[in-house]
Design a protein around this motif. Structure first.
Motif, PDB file in Angstrom:
ATOM      1  N   TYR A 287     -42.740   0.583 -26.878  1.00 28.41           N
ATOM      2  CA  TYR A 287     -43.118   0.396 -28.272  1.00 28.41           C
ATOM      3  C   TYR A 287     -42.301  -0.781 -28.786  1.00 28.41           C
ATOM      4  CZ  TYR A 287     -43.688   1.520 -33.284  1.00 28.41           C
ATOM      5  OH  TYR A 287     -43.963   1.480 -34.622  1.00 28.41           O
ATOM      6  N   THR A 288     -42.967  -1.827 -29.257  1.00 28.56           N
ATOM      7  CA  THR A 288     -42.272  -3.034 -29.706  1.00 28.56           C
ATOM      8  C   THR A 288     -42.621  -3.320 -31.157  1.00 28.56           C
ATOM      9  OG1 THR A 288     -42.351  -3.962 -27.465  1.00 28.56           O
ATOM     10  CG2 THR A 288     -41.889  -5.484 -29.262  1.00 28.56           C
ATOM     11  N   GLN A 289     -41.585  -3.552 -31.967  1.00 28.24           N
ATOM     12  CA  GLN A 289     -41.794  -3.842 -33.382  1.00 28.24           C
ATOM     13  C   GLN A 289     -40.534  -4.491 -33.944  1.00 28.24           C
ATOM     14  OE1 GLN A 289     -43.390  -4.816 -35.769  1.00 28.24           O
ATOM     15  NE2 GLN A 289     -44.462  -3.086 -36.737  1.00 28.24           N
ATOM     16  N   ILE A 290     -40.676  -5.181 -35.057  1.00 30.62           N
ATOM     17  CA  ILE A 290     -39.519  -5.701 -35.785  1.00 30.62           C
ATOM     18  C   ILE A 290     -38.657  -4.500 -36.190  1.00 30.62           C
ATOM     19  CG2 ILE A 290     -38.755  -6.969 -37.823  1.00 30.62           C
ATOM     20  CD1 ILE A 290     -40.265  -8.713 -35.816  1.00 30.62           C
TER      21      ILE A 290
ATOM     22  N   LEU B 215     -42.511  -6.236 -22.371  1.00 29.45           N
ATOM     23  CA  LEU B 215     -41.075  -6.207 -22.637  1.00 29.45           C
ATOM     24  C   LEU B 215     -40.755  -7.166 -23.768  1.00 29.45           C
ATOM     25  CD1 LEU B 215     -39.698  -6.289 -18.971  1.00 29.45           C
ATOM     26  CD2 LEU B 215     -39.793  -4.304 -20.472  1.00 29.45           C
ATOM     27  N   ALA B 216     -39.626  -6.967 -24.405  1.00 32.72           N
ATOM     28  CA  ALA B 216     -39.184  -7.870 -25.462  1.00 32.72           C
ATOM     29  C   ALA B 216     -38.732  -9.198 -24.858  1.00 32.72           C
ATOM     30  CB  ALA B 216     -38.037  -7.234 -26.252  1.00 32.72           C
ATOM     31  N   LYS B 217     -38.834 -10.268 -25.673  1.00 33.22           N
ATOM     32  CA  LYS B 217     -38.405 -11.580 -25.178  1.00 33.22           C
ATOM     33  C   LYS B 217     -36.931 -11.585 -24.792  1.00 33.22           C
ATOM     34  CE  LYS B 217     -39.945 -14.281 -28.496  1.00 33.22           C
ATOM     35  NZ  LYS B 217     -40.248 -15.533 -29.241  1.00 33.22           N
TER      36      LYS B 217
ATOM     37  N   PRO C 150     -38.174  -8.914 -32.602  1.00 33.80           N
ATOM     38  CA  PRO C 150     -38.748  -7.622 -32.199  1.00 33.80           C
ATOM     39  C   PRO C 150     -37.882  -6.933 -31.154  1.00 33.80           C
ATOM     40  CG  PRO C 150     -40.045  -9.455 -31.343  1.00 33.80           C
ATOM     41  CD  PRO C 150     -39.092 -10.031 -32.327  1.00 33.80           C
ATOM     42  N   GLU C 151     -37.764  -5.641 -31.287  1.00 38.60           N
ATOM     43  CA  GLU C 151     -37.015  -4.831 -30.330  1.00 38.60           C
ATOM     44  C   GLU C 151     -37.993  -3.903 -29.620  1.00 38.60           C
ATOM     45  OE1 GLU C 151     -33.935  -4.737 -29.373  1.00 38.60           O
ATOM     46  OE2 GLU C 151     -32.697  -5.677 -30.927  1.00 38.60           O
ATOM     47  N   GLU C 152     -37.572  -3.416 -28.478  1.00 38.75           N
ATOM     48  CA  GLU C 152     -38.425  -2.499 -27.729  1.00 38.75           C
ATOM     49  C   GLU C 152     -37.744  -1.144 -27.581  1.00 38.75           C
ATOM     50  OE1 GLU C 152     -36.980  -4.213 -23.378  1.00 38.75           O
ATOM     51  OE2 GLU C 152     -39.098  -3.991 -23.838  1.00 38.75           O
ATOM     52  N   TRP C 153     -38.536  -0.118 -27.716  1.00 39.11           N
ATOM     53  CA  TRP C 153     -38.114   1.239 -27.407  1.00 39.11           C
ATOM     54  C   TRP C 153     -38.926   1.645 -26.181  1.00 39.11           C
ATOM     55  CZ3 TRP C 153     -38.490  -0.775 -32.206  1.00 39.11           C
ATOM     56  CH2 TRP C 153     -37.457  -0.538 -33.121  1.00 39.11           C
ATOM     57  N   THR C 154     -38.255   2.074 -25.125  1.00 35.42           N
ATOM     58  CA  THR C 154     -38.963   2.327 -23.883  1.00 35.42           C
ATOM     59  C   THR C 154     -38.608   3.684 -23.295  1.00 35.42           C
ATOM     60  OG1 THR C 154     -37.236   1.264 -22.562  1.00 35.42           O
ATOM     61  CG2 THR C 154     -39.073  -0.125 -23.271  1.00 35.42           C
ATOM     62  N   ILE C 155     -39.518   4.178 -22.505  1.00 37.63           N
ATOM     63  CA  ILE C 155     -39.250   5.301 -21.624  1.00 37.63           C
ATOM     64  C   ILE C 155     -39.351   4.745 -20.215  1.00 37.63           C
ATOM     65  CG2 ILE C 155     -40.071   7.531 -20.771  1.00 37.63           C
ATOM     66  CD1 ILE C 155     -41.134   8.100 -23.560  1.00 37.63           C
ATOM     67  N   GLU C 156     -38.271   4.880 -19.449  1.00 33.61           N
ATOM     68  CA  GLU C 156     -38.209   4.314 -18.108  1.00 33.61           C
ATOM     69  C   GLU C 156     -37.944   5.396 -17.085  1.00 33.61           C
ATOM     70  OE1 GLU C 156     -35.022   1.548 -18.296  1.00 33.61           O
ATOM     71  OE2 GLU C 156     -36.139   0.028 -19.400  1.00 33.61           O
ATOM     72  N   ASP C 157     -38.306   5.087 -15.848  1.00 37.05           N
ATOM     73  CA  ASP C 157     -37.883   5.975 -14.775  1.00 37.05           C
ATOM     74  C   ASP C 157     -36.513   5.518 -14.290  1.00 37.05           C
ATOM     75  OD1 ASP C 157     -38.230   3.823 -13.035  1.00 37.05           O
ATOM     76  OD2 ASP C 157     -40.177   4.493 -12.318  1.00 37.05           O
ATOM     77  N   ALA C 158     -35.972   6.203 -13.315  1.00 37.30           N
ATOM     78  CA  ALA C 158     -34.598   5.927 -12.879  1.00 37.30           C
ATOM     79  C   ALA C 158     -34.443   4.537 -12.262  1.00 37.30           C
ATOM     80  CB  ALA C 158     -34.150   6.985 -11.873  1.00 37.30           C
TER      81      ALA C 158
END
Length: 587
Positions: free
Chosen positions: A353-356, A500-502, A337-345
């Motif tokens: 968002y985590t999904q294969i 978070l992703a592993k 699984p990979e993660e797509w994230t929105i982060e601050d600075a």
């Protein structure tokens, strides 16, 4: 314009629109300029119009970077909220150069909102708050998504008021770096590059049409991508092909964290689906870059199994039992699984968002193919309904050898007439800007480039061989992982707790081992068998003189007799490196 001239213009600090057809080297020029800036310690923001595009340049979306989110206009309250986000404000104030890739997919309203945000935050009434802005893209790609009834003319970025005030230098790249023209011309009498140029100039010859239609008889690799113009066609093909497989199905559900609006933004900008059903034998495509596995957005393969699951098992698949994918290259990798994230600075996760990172890929839409480079594709343009679809589809390929065109209609090779006229104007402007720039003396160009570096507070004298600083992890997020480790949580529990992703948690553990030693983290050590396999590979690579320092994951994963998750390989390397003597006896 040659790449070298475009790069020299970028270095002068002028605002630039970098364009050209697929394979002209836009991403290459951007990466060269990013390297130039970083070695001189000039703060550069690397962004793109979509999450998909941002993966190609290791950046983030312009929506997340700027704080605009999903909005295309700001109220007073929006600006008040933005100004309360110190990390975003600091980022906007500190940046000297802003790069936005795939600008063709950013709506004109959002371009103007970005300009308004930067002027306001930086308290500078120059275009985009006075920073150097670089837009990159090709307006012959499909247009941005707009409101109901909106024409393309209203959508494209160059219709923004701020586009004019920015006074962009147009750099229209003319060299081709994707196709092998001479070999193609010998076989077909014309190259794919020639055909694409004819489409761009809307002077498509009968020879080009006959050549494209004749590719219907091409025998291409069975692992080819199939491109269709309509979602319904793609979904039907993929569903029928999956159903036809006589193997158990395994379904993976996405996990999310954060505010709904931010999660919705992530979902719009990734190709992963909320629910993914796979079977052994399924044709799949990676939808996110992973350099450690040697896969990129668009890498194709076939599911050959699932970690920890046998074909006859009744155990439910989940993110800890990811699919094993045999790439078209023959290499087996685990699609964790990979993660797509929105982060601050500061690296704090606002949404996740985590999904294969896979989608079914017996067929995909032309729209989803944007940004890909394909070795082989079966394309059906017989139902083309939008100008530019044929150009986008054909420009994905490296050569005519990899094309099997099933059909096309009268619309297939047409471009938007208005965009076509704009493109001709952009080409004329590029020639004009090139003539003006090359008329300057070398000393004048150098002086302008040096003045820009000085104005940005950068280094004018740099080492002959500059070193890239190692990637750092925010100390706050590292400490948060350490606290959960001290509470006795395992890898999966920590990843779930932190959203978070592993693989990210594994990176934290590696840093903590380097920082604190191994004693507090021994329970994360892989088994004796894993360690023995990896040590054997390390010894073999070292004996051949092929072992990097530090070791790179991809050669190790490729050489392993059994595919292990790359987070497992990462952990093994950390323990082997920390204390090579103690782990032969580890249970």
């Amino acid at each position: 314009m040659k790449q070298s001239i475009a790069l020299d213009i970028l270095k002068t600090g002028q605002n630039v629109f970098l364009t050209g057809q697929a394979g002209a080297g836009k991403t290459y020029v951007l990466n060269q300029y990013i390297s130039h800036l970083r070695t001189r310690h000039i703060p550069v923001a690397i962004t793109a119009s979509t999450g998909i595009a941002s993966t190609h340049i290791n950046g983030m979306t312009i929506h997340a970077w700027s704080g605009m989110g999903i909005k295309d206009h700001f109220t007073k309250d929006d600006f008040i909220r933005l100004k309360s986000r110190k990390t975003v404000i600091d980022r906007l104030k500190d940046t000297k150069v802003l790069i936005i890739d795939e600008i063709s997919m950013l709506h004109a309203r959002q371009v103007d909102l970005l300009d308004e945000i930067l002027r306001t935050v930086r308290e500078n009434d120059q275009a985009f708050g006075g920073m150097q802005v670089i837009f990159s893209g090709d307006f012959f790609q499909l247009p941005p998504i707009g409101g109901k009834g909106e024409s393309n003319k209203e959508k494209f970025a160059f219709m923004a008021k701020s586009w004019l005030s920015a006074k962009f230098q147009v750099c229209y790249l003319s060299e081709q770096h994707r196709q092998n023209n001479q070999d193609e011309i010998q076989r077909y009498g014309i190259s794919l590059t020639d055909i694409l140029n004819q489409i761009r100039s809307q002077t498509v010859s009968q020879t080009a049409i006959n050549t494209l239609l004749a590719t219907k008889n091409n025998t291409i690799n069975l692992n080819r991508t199939r491109l269709y113009t309509h979602n319904a066609s793609v979904d039907k093909i993929n569903e029928e092909a999956l159903f036809a497989l006589n193997t158990p199905s395994h379904t993976f559900e996405c996990t999310t964290f954060g505010e709904k609006a931010l999660i919705d933004t992530l979902k719009k900008n990734v190709r992963a689906t909320d629910t993914l059903t796979l079977k052994k034998g399924a044709k799949v495509m990676f939808v996110k870059n992973n350099p450690e596995l040697g896969v990129s957005n668009g890498t194709m393969g076939e599911v050959v199994g699932f970690v920890g699951l046998d074909d006859g098992t009744k155990k439910t698949a989940n993110h800890s039992t990811p699919p094993i994918v045999r790439l078209n290259s023959g290499q087996n990798v685990i699609a964790e699984p990979e993660e797509w994230t929105i982060e601050d600075a500061d690296g704090q996760v606002l949404a996740n968002y985590t999904q294969i990172p896979l989608c079914l890929a017996w067929a995909i839409t032309v729209h989803k193919s944007q940004g890909m480079t394909l070795d082989a594709a079966e394309i059906d343009l017989s139902s083309t309904f939008e100008t530019g679809q044929g150009y986008v589809a054909l420009s994905r390929l490296r050569s005519l050898d990899g094309l099997k065109l099933l059909g096309m209609n009268h619309q297939s090779l047409r471009l938007d007439e208005w965009v076509f006229r704009v493109d001709k104007r952009l080409l004329d402007l590029s020639d004009e800007h090139e003539r003006h720039f090359t008329a300057m003396t070398d000393d004048a160009i150098k002086a302008q480039q040096t003045a820009f570096i000085t104005a940005c507070g950068g280094l004018t004298n740099i080492p002959t061989k500059p070193t890239t600083p190692p990637k750092t992890i925010n100390t706050n997020t590292l400490h948060a992982t350490k606290v959960l480790i001290q509470q006795g949580l395992d890898l999966d529990e920590i990843a779930n707790k932190r959203h978070l992703a592993k693989s990210t948690i594994t990176e934290h553990i590696n840093k903590l081992i380097a920082q604190d030693g191994v004693s507090d983290y021994e329970r994360f050590a892989p088994s004796n068998q894993v360690l023995a396999d990896i040590k054997a590979v390390l010894n073999d690579l070292e004996s051949k003189g092929e072992l990097d320092d530090p070791p790179k994951l991809r050669p190790i994963i490729e050489a392993l007799p059994t595919p292990y998750p790359y987070h497992t390989v990462r952990l093994a390397l950390a323990f082997i490196r920390a204390d090579k003597e103690d782990y032969d006896s580890h249970p």
